[in-house]
Scaffold this motif. Structure first.
Motif, PDB file in Angstrom:
ATOM      1  N   ASN A 229      -8.303   4.201   8.127  1.00 13.62           N
ATOM      2  CA  ASN A 229      -9.171   4.747   7.079  1.00 13.62           C
ATOM      3  C   ASN A 229      -9.821   3.619   6.287  1.00 13.62           C
ATOM      4  OD1 ASN A 229      -8.511   7.893   6.993  1.00 13.62           O
ATOM      5  ND2 ASN A 229      -6.593   6.789   7.342  1.00 13.62           N
ATOM      6  N   VAL A 230     -10.352   2.663   7.025  1.00 16.72           N
ATOM      7  CA  VAL A 230     -10.861   1.447   6.411  1.00 16.72           C
ATOM      8  C   VAL A 230     -12.042   1.715   5.480  1.00 16.72           C
ATOM      9  CG1 VAL A 230     -12.479   0.877   8.264  1.00 16.72           C
ATOM     10  CG2 VAL A 230     -11.425  -0.959   6.928  1.00 16.72           C
ATOM     11  N   ALA A 231     -12.776   2.804   5.700  1.00 15.27           N
ATOM     12  CA  ALA A 231     -13.942   3.098   4.868  1.00 15.27           C
ATOM     13  C   ALA A 231     -13.578   3.779   3.557  1.00 15.27           C
ATOM     14  CB  ALA A 231     -14.926   3.975   5.640  1.00 15.27           C
ATOM     15  N   ASP A 232     -12.337   4.208   3.431  1.00 11.77           N
ATOM     16  CA  ASP A 232     -11.920   4.945   2.231  1.00 11.77           C
ATOM     17  C   ASP A 232     -11.423   4.016   1.141  1.00 11.77           C
ATOM     18  OD1 ASP A 232     -12.511   7.208   3.657  1.00 11.77           O
ATOM     19  OD2 ASP A 232     -10.426   7.632   4.210  1.00 11.77           O
ATOM     20  N   LYS A 233     -11.530   4.478  -0.088  1.00 11.00           N
ATOM     21  CA  LYS A 233     -10.938   3.760  -1.220  1.00 11.00           C
ATOM     22  C   LYS A 233      -9.473   4.175  -1.285  1.00 11.00           C
ATOM     23  CE  LYS A 233     -11.469   2.964  -6.189  1.00 11.00           C
ATOM     24  NZ  LYS A 233     -11.419   1.500  -6.089  1.00 11.00           N
ATOM     25  N   ILE A 234      -8.574   3.261  -1.004  1.00 12.99           N
ATOM     26  CA  ILE A 234      -7.142   3.559  -0.920  1.00 12.99           C
ATOM     27  C   ILE A 234      -6.412   2.839  -2.046  1.00 12.99           C
ATOM     28  CG2 ILE A 234      -5.069   3.371   0.517  1.00 12.99           C
ATOM     29  CD1 ILE A 234      -6.960   3.209   2.952  1.00 12.99           C
ATOM     30  N   SER A 235      -5.627   3.567  -2.806  1.00 12.15           N
ATOM     31  CA  SER A 235      -4.850   2.942  -3.876  1.00 12.15           C
ATOM     32  C   SER A 235      -3.375   2.905  -3.481  1.00 12.15           C
ATOM     33  CB  SER A 235      -5.020   3.711  -5.191  1.00 12.15           C
ATOM     34  OG  SER A 235      -4.315   4.937  -5.146  1.00 12.15           O
ATOM     35  N   VAL A 236      -2.648   1.991  -4.088  1.00 10.37           N
ATOM     36  CA  VAL A 236      -1.210   1.888  -3.831  1.00 10.37           C
ATOM     37  C   VAL A 236      -0.515   3.158  -4.299  1.00 10.37           C
ATOM     38  CG1 VAL A 236       0.880   0.559  -4.304  1.00 10.37           C
ATOM     39  CG2 VAL A 236      -1.319  -0.615  -4.064  1.00 10.37           C
ATOM     40  N   GLU A 237      -0.965   3.684  -5.412  1.00 11.88           N
ATOM     41  CA  GLU A 237      -0.379   4.919  -5.953  1.00 11.88           C
ATOM     42  C   GLU A 237      -0.529   6.065  -4.964  1.00 11.88           C
ATOM     43  OE1 GLU A 237       1.812   6.996  -8.525  1.00 11.88           O
ATOM     44  OE2 GLU A 237       1.162   4.950  -8.986  1.00 11.88           O
ATOM     45  N   ASP A 238      -1.714   6.191  -4.369  1.00  9.49           N
ATOM     46  CA  ASP A 238      -1.953   7.255  -3.384  1.00  9.49           C
ATOM     47  C   ASP A 238      -1.035   7.104  -2.178  1.00  9.49           C
ATOM     48  OD1 ASP A 238      -3.932   8.317  -4.983  1.00  9.49           O
ATOM     49  OD2 ASP A 238      -5.581   7.333  -3.910  1.00  9.49           O
ATOM     50  N   LEU A 239      -0.849   5.855  -1.710  1.00 11.90           N
ATOM     51  CA  LEU A 239       0.026   5.616  -0.560  1.00 11.90           C
ATOM     52  C   LEU A 239       1.468   5.976  -0.881  1.00 11.90           C
ATOM     53  CD1 LEU A 239      -1.369   2.176   0.686  1.00 11.90           C
ATOM     54  CD2 LEU A 239      -1.526   4.355   1.906  1.00 11.90           C
ATOM     55  N   ALA A 240       1.915   5.586  -2.072  1.00 12.76           N
ATOM     56  CA  ALA A 240       3.292   5.880  -2.476  1.00 12.76           C
ATOM     57  C   ALA A 240       3.533   7.375  -2.525  1.00 12.76           C
ATOM     58  CB  ALA A 240       3.588   5.240  -3.826  1.00 12.76           C
ATOM     59  N   ILE A 241       2.572   8.108  -3.054  1.00 20.03           N
ATOM     60  CA  ILE A 241       2.697   9.577  -3.134  1.00 20.03           C
ATOM     61  C   ILE A 241       2.672  10.181  -1.739  1.00 20.03           C
ATOM     62  CG2 ILE A 241       1.510  11.684  -3.869  1.00 20.03           C
ATOM     63  CD1 ILE A 241       0.562  10.076  -6.351  1.00 20.03           C
ATOM     64  N   GLN A 242       1.732   9.718  -0.906  1.00 21.17           N
ATOM     65  CA  GLN A 242       1.585  10.272   0.443  1.00 21.17           C
ATOM     66  C   GLN A 242       2.858  10.114   1.261  1.00 21.17           C
ATOM     67  OE1 GLN A 242      -1.971   9.079   2.474  1.00 21.17           O
ATOM     68  NE2 GLN A 242      -1.155   9.504   4.504  1.00 21.17           N
ATOM     69  N   PHE A 243       3.556   8.990   1.081  1.00 20.49           N
ATOM     70  CA  PHE A 243       4.761   8.738   1.870  1.00 20.49           C
ATOM     71  C   PHE A 243       6.044   8.991   1.078  1.00 20.49           C
ATOM     72  CE2 PHE A 243       1.364   6.487   4.035  1.00 20.49           C
ATOM     73  CZ  PHE A 243       1.563   6.905   5.347  1.00 20.49           C
ATOM     74  N   ALA A 244       5.874   9.662  -0.072  1.00 26.19           N
ATOM     75  CA  ALA A 244       7.006  10.147  -0.871  1.00 26.19           C
ATOM     76  C   ALA A 244       8.012   9.045  -1.224  1.00 26.19           C
ATOM     77  CB  ALA A 244       7.721  11.291  -0.131  1.00 26.19           C
ATOM     78  N   ILE A 245       7.449   7.918  -1.678  1.00 25.85           N
ATOM     79  CA  ILE A 245       8.281   6.786  -2.101  1.00 25.85           C
ATOM     80  C   ILE A 245       7.789   6.355  -3.479  1.00 25.85           C
ATOM     81  CG2 ILE A 245       9.082   4.445  -1.538  1.00 25.85           C
ATOM     82  CD1 ILE A 245       8.192   4.951   1.356  1.00 25.85           C
ATOM     83  N   GLY A 246       8.709   6.118  -4.410  1.00 28.86           N
ATOM     84  CA  GLY A 246       8.303   5.631  -5.723  1.00 28.86           C
ATOM     85  C   GLY A 246       7.473   4.368  -5.595  1.00 28.86           C
ATOM     86  N   ARG A 247       6.484   4.199  -6.482  1.00 26.40           N
ATOM     87  CA  ARG A 247       5.525   3.105  -6.317  1.00 26.40           C
ATOM     88  C   ARG A 247       6.201   1.735  -6.251  1.00 26.40           C
ATOM     89  NH1 ARG A 247      -0.323   1.740  -8.933  1.00 26.40           N
ATOM     90  NH2 ARG A 247      -0.295  -0.472  -8.420  1.00 26.40           N
ATOM     91  N   ARG A 248       7.069   1.438  -7.194  1.00 25.41           N
ATOM     92  CA  ARG A 248       7.711   0.123  -7.201  1.00 25.41           C
ATOM     93  C   ARG A 248       8.541  -0.105  -5.936  1.00 25.41           C
ATOM     94  NH1 ARG A 248      10.022  -1.458 -13.201  1.00 25.41           N
ATOM     95  NH2 ARG A 248       8.005  -1.645 -14.238  1.00 25.41           N
ATOM     96  N   HIS A 249       9.269   0.925  -5.541  1.00 22.40           N
ATOM     97  CA  HIS A 249      10.086   0.824  -4.330  1.00 22.40           C
ATOM     98  C   HIS A 249       9.195   0.666  -3.111  1.00 22.40           C
ATOM     99  CE1 HIS A 249      13.515   1.033  -1.805  1.00 22.40           C
ATOM    100  NE2 HIS A 249      13.291   2.248  -1.340  1.00 22.40           N
ATOM    101  N   PHE A 250       8.070   1.392  -3.088  1.00 21.89           N
ATOM    102  CA  PHE A 250       7.111   1.295  -1.987  1.00 21.89           C
ATOM    103  C   PHE A 250       6.567  -0.132  -1.890  1.00 21.89           C
ATOM    104  CE2 PHE A 250       2.681   1.382  -0.475  1.00 21.89           C
ATOM    105  CZ  PHE A 250       2.849   2.006   0.761  1.00 21.89           C
ATOM    106  N   GLU A 251       6.194  -0.720  -3.019  1.00 19.02           N
ATOM    107  CA  GLU A 251       5.639  -2.075  -3.016  1.00 19.02           C
ATOM    108  C   GLU A 251       6.662  -3.097  -2.507  1.00 19.02           C
ATOM    109  OE1 GLU A 251       2.217  -2.296  -6.391  1.00 19.02           O
ATOM    110  OE2 GLU A 251       4.278  -2.143  -7.147  1.00 19.02           O
ATOM    111  N   ARG A 252       7.909  -2.949  -2.942  1.00 14.91           N
ATOM    112  CA  ARG A 252       8.956  -3.865  -2.497  1.00 14.91           C
ATOM    113  C   ARG A 252       9.189  -3.752  -0.992  1.00 14.91           C
ATOM    114  NH1 ARG A 252      11.592  -2.509  -7.463  1.00 14.91           N
ATOM    115  NH2 ARG A 252      12.825  -0.916  -6.383  1.00 14.91           N
ATOM    116  N   ARG A 253       9.280  -2.503  -0.507  1.00 19.05           N
ATOM    117  CA  ARG A 253       9.506  -2.291   0.923  1.00 19.05           C
ATOM    118  C   ARG A 253       8.336  -2.797   1.759  1.00 19.05           C
ATOM    119  NH1 ARG A 253      11.784   3.801   1.685  1.00 19.05           N
ATOM    120  NH2 ARG A 253      11.118   3.365   3.846  1.00 19.05           N
TER     121      ARG A 253
END
Length: 326
Positions: A229-253
């Motif tokens: 989805n290279v053409a989309d505006k993707i945020s870290v928050e959106d990714l964390a929500i999509q994969f059901a992982i808390g943002r900080r934990h998602f960033e660390r992993r």
């Protein structure tokens, strides 16, 4: 007289043995022609007198055996080829010798993926190192205690040197010529060997290939989502929500699995897609920018230059002949 020892490992890349020999013997000739004394005693050092390379296509005759070199001033560790773990195994006898020479005052320089052999000594732990971008993920996996720096042509720390990928080692050779002789001789070497002196970055040549040799399935899926989805505006928050992982934990992993933060990964994927368009299409920079999900020209230019070392226009002119002519 400085003693230069060029190792001749099994599974070595022939050019990374012959080229430093050629450079430093030529520098002796430059010095002699200028009425100065020669400075380098250059020897190829092997575990055996004859070392076959490229599956027997070439044979290198070592000047001296490793066991007979008691002291040297500069050690070159050539690039390796093939299966790197296997190459390290068959060359492990070099490791204690390299450590001993370094502890006795020698400087050590790895060329391209010779960095793997130098890193195996442990001497690079906690230090910066450069190597070929193509093997960066494998290097980080094997040597997590070494700080592999992306894009750097040369690293220097406490008498340990490394060079970037492939022909980048010519820049390190010229750099070392200047260090051991003078600027005038280094300029002569750069002109004779047609090496751009003082080149600092290999960033324009890097092709980003995300590290996926890990077992964290949600993070791997997040990587694939970013790439698809290279053409989309993707945020870290959106990714964390999509994969059901808390943002900080998602960033660390994400950082642990890929060696990049999510933001760095998104930027690198988008810039890699932009590079491919700039190399092959007739689109202008703004069109390419929109295609990879950027709307802010300044932000796109800043990120692109940070990763490649070139502006989008300069990159297109460098690699897209038709666009440059147009």
């Amino acid at each position: 007289m400085k003693h230069v020892s060029i190792l001749v490992p099994n599974e070595a890349v022939l050019a990374s043995i012959s080229d430093p020999r050629y450079m430093f013997t030529a520098v002796n000739e430059f010095l002699e022609a200028a009425g100065k004394p020669q400075m380098f005693d250059v020897q190829m050092v092997g575990l055996t007198k004859e070392v076959q390379l490229n599956k027997g296509a070439f044979t290198v005759h070592a000047d001296v055996l490793l066991k007979d070199v008691k002291k040297t001033d500069l050690v070159f560790v050539p690039a390796l080829s093939g299966d790197l773990k296997a190459a390290l195994e068959v060359n492990k006898a070099f490791i204690p010798w390299i450590i001993e020479q370094y502890e006795n005052g020698a400087e050590v320089a790895s060329l391209c993926i010779g960095a793997f052999l130098l890193a195996s000594t442990g001497l690079l732990n906690g230090k910066e190192c450069s190597s070929h971008w193509k093997t960066a993920n494998e290097f980080r996996e094997m040597f997590p205690e070494v700080n592999l720096v992306d894009g750097r042509i040369i690293t220097e720390e406490h008498g340990l040197y490394s060079s970037g990928g492939a022909n980048s080692y010519w820049n390190l050779l010229v750099y070392l010529v200047e260090k051991y002789t003078d600027r005038e001789t280094a300029i002569m070497a750069s002109k004779v060997f047609a090496v751009e002196i003082d080149r600092k970055s290999q960033s324009p040549f890097i092709m980003f290939n995300g590290q996926k040799k890990h077992e964290d399935k949600p993070i791997k899926e997040a990587q694939e989502f970013i790439e698809n989805n290279v053409a989309d505006k993707i945020s870290v928050e959106d990714l964390a929500i999509q994969f059901a992982i808390g943002r900080r934990h998602f960033e660390r992993r994400f950082k642990k699995a890929t060696n990049n933060t999510p933001v760095e990964y998104i930027q690198r994927v988008k810039v890699e897609a932009a590079k491919k368009q700039l190399e092959t299409s007739q689109k202008n920079v703004n069109e390419v920018m929109y295609d990879v999900g950027y709307a802010d020209t300044k932000a796109f230019r800043t990120v692109f230059k940070k990763i490649t070392g070139l502006s989008p226009i300069d990159y297109r002119n460098k690699y897209n002949k038709e666009a440059f002519v147009a």
